[in-house]
Design a protein around this motif. Sequence first.
Motif, mmCIF file in Angstrom:
data_model
loop_
_atom_site.group_PDB
_atom_site.id
_atom_site.type_symbol
_atom_site.label_atom_id
_atom_site.label_comp_id
_atom_site.label_asym_id
_atom_site.label_seq_id
_atom_site.Cartn_x
_atom_site.Cartn_y
_atom_site.Cartn_z
ATOM 1 N N SER A 1 0.832 -1.210 0.000
ATOM 2 C CA SER A 1 0.000 0.000 0.000
ATOM 3 C C SER A 1 0.861 1.253 0.000
ATOM 4 O O SER A 1 0.566 2.228 -0.712
ATOM 5 N N LEU A 2 1.937 1.239 0.793
ATOM 6 C CA LEU A 2 2.825 2.392 0.873
ATOM 7 C C LEU A 2 3.493 2.662 -0.470
ATOM 8 O O LEU A 2 3.560 3.797 -0.939
ATOM 9 N N PRO B 1 19.384 2.284 -2.744
ATOM 10 C CA PRO B 1 18.294 3.229 -2.452
ATOM 11 C C PRO B 1 17.514 3.628 -3.700
ATOM 12 O O PRO B 1 18.094 3.888 -4.756
ATOM 13 N N LEU B 2 16.193 3.681 -3.556
ATOM 14 C CA LEU B 2 15.299 4.085 -4.642
ATOM 15 C C LEU B 2 14.907 5.554 -4.467
ATOM 16 O O LEU B 2 14.557 5.977 -3.349
ATOM 17 N N VAL B 3 14.942 6.313 -5.553
ATOM 18 C CA VAL B 3 14.618 7.740 -5.491
ATOM 19 C C VAL B 3 13.636 8.093 -6.614
ATOM 20 O O VAL B 3 13.353 7.282 -7.488
ATOM 21 N N ASN B 4 13.185 9.332 -6.569
ATOM 22 C CA ASN B 4 12.252 9.854 -7.587
ATOM 23 C C ASN B 4 11.014 8.967 -7.801
ATOM 24 O O ASN B 4 10.803 8.469 -8.903
ATOM 25 N N PRO B 5 10.157 8.768 -6.826
ATOM 26 C CA PRO B 5 10.250 9.378 -5.494
ATOM 27 C C PRO B 5 10.927 8.444 -4.486
ATOM 28 O O PRO B 5 10.822 7.222 -4.603
ATOM 29 N N PRO B 6 11.595 9.033 -3.480
ATOM 30 C CA PRO B 6 12.066 8.187 -2.382
ATOM 31 C C PRO B 6 10.874 7.769 -1.519
ATOM 32 O O PRO B 6 9.905 8.519 -1.393
ATOM 33 N N ILE B 7 10.925 6.581 -0.958
ATOM 34 C CA ILE B 7 9.848 6.100 -0.088
ATOM 35 C C ILE B 7 10.454 5.748 1.262
ATOM 36 O O ILE B 7 11.513 5.102 1.329
ATOM 37 N N ALA C 1 1.805 6.538 -7.299
ATOM 38 C CA ALA C 1 0.564 6.889 -8.009
ATOM 39 C C ALA C 1 0.815 7.934 -9.097
ATOM 40 O O ALA C 1 0.152 7.934 -10.134
ATOM 41 N N GLY C 2 1.783 8.826 -8.890
ATOM 42 C CA GLY C 2 2.052 9.869 -9.874
ATOM 43 C C GLY C 2 3.197 9.560 -10.816
ATOM 44 O O GLY C 2 3.575 10.409 -11.639
ATOM 45 N N VAL C 3 3.779 8.373 -10.690
ATOM 46 C CA VAL C 3 4.902 8.000 -11.557
ATOM 47 C C VAL C 3 4.366 7.515 -12.903
ATOM 48 O O VAL C 3 3.432 6.707 -12.964
ATOM 49 N N GLU C 4 4.994 8.000 -13.991
ATOM 50 C CA GLU C 4 4.472 7.724 -15.335
ATOM 51 C C GLU C 4 4.496 6.244 -15.686
ATOM 52 O O GLU C 4 3.523 5.692 -16.198
#
Length: 305
Positions: free
Chosen positions: A207-208, A262-268, A214-217
């Motif tokens: 869910s997170l 690490p994951l970015v754009n967006p970071p969670i 949700a806004g990632v293309e």
Amino acid sequence: MGRINFDLQELQAFVAVADRSSFKQAAEDLFLSQPALSRRIEKLEDTLGVKLFERTTRRVQLTNIGRGFLANVRTALDELEGAILGVSDLAAHRTGIVTLACVPSAVHYFLPAVLKNFTERFPKIRVRIHDESAQDVLNLILAGEADFGINFAGAEDPEIDFKPIYKESYVLAMRHDHPLARRKKLSWKETANERYIAVSKSSGNRSLIDSALAGVEKHPAIFYEVNHVSGILALVEAGMGVAAVPRLSLPPHMQATLVGVPLVNPPIHRTLGLICKRGRIMPPAAQTLFDMLDQSIKNDKKSLP
């Protein structure tokens, strides 16, 4: 006076009369008859050899000696109560059971050293650990089936006290021989063509991630779904794909074969916290373990990944 020859009931009777300035009201407070209360006060005065009260038909008041004695008696009774509570706490620490609920990653990083120390101090206390999903941990706390927990869910629940202890980022878990394993960070877009392994949509982790993306293309394609992060990591280790997981989900024993970038754009991010049911007083042994965990995490944050 060779020896103290009065009991606790006489001191309690003395304080009750002093507080009420009335034998009648004090007797009612103590569920005694007035003659019985008077006998206790008389016995105390005879033992001390002094008058503690001036009594008339209209009022009761302390003598000068009585006022000084009252202050000392109050202090003595407070100290006695504290000593009794201390003995009760000690007894509760000698035997019993503490029930703790936590997300699985907490077991690897937060519990071993603290539990070892706790067991050395209180060897006869059993500790029951429920390592469950975030929702199950929350349910155990709310139902009173666990004394406290470590969870990333519950901060918004009005029935839960949530004490933040660690903010962790999400990483892309992959084998050391994966082409992206040497990267310092990765955008979600750069990983869109990877074969993703994910937890089911009922999971708090899923869910997170879904909300953040949700806004990632271009969303990553999910090829495998399992119920638990441990299952995800087993498939990643077998070379079946990659997975977005909280950093602490990579247990120490897997770091020889897996890496987390690490994951970015967006970071969670998610925030882990010590949780307990609001308004519930924990048993002494559980409170001690809670405090030990809290202090240990404060001391060891720099050593966490």
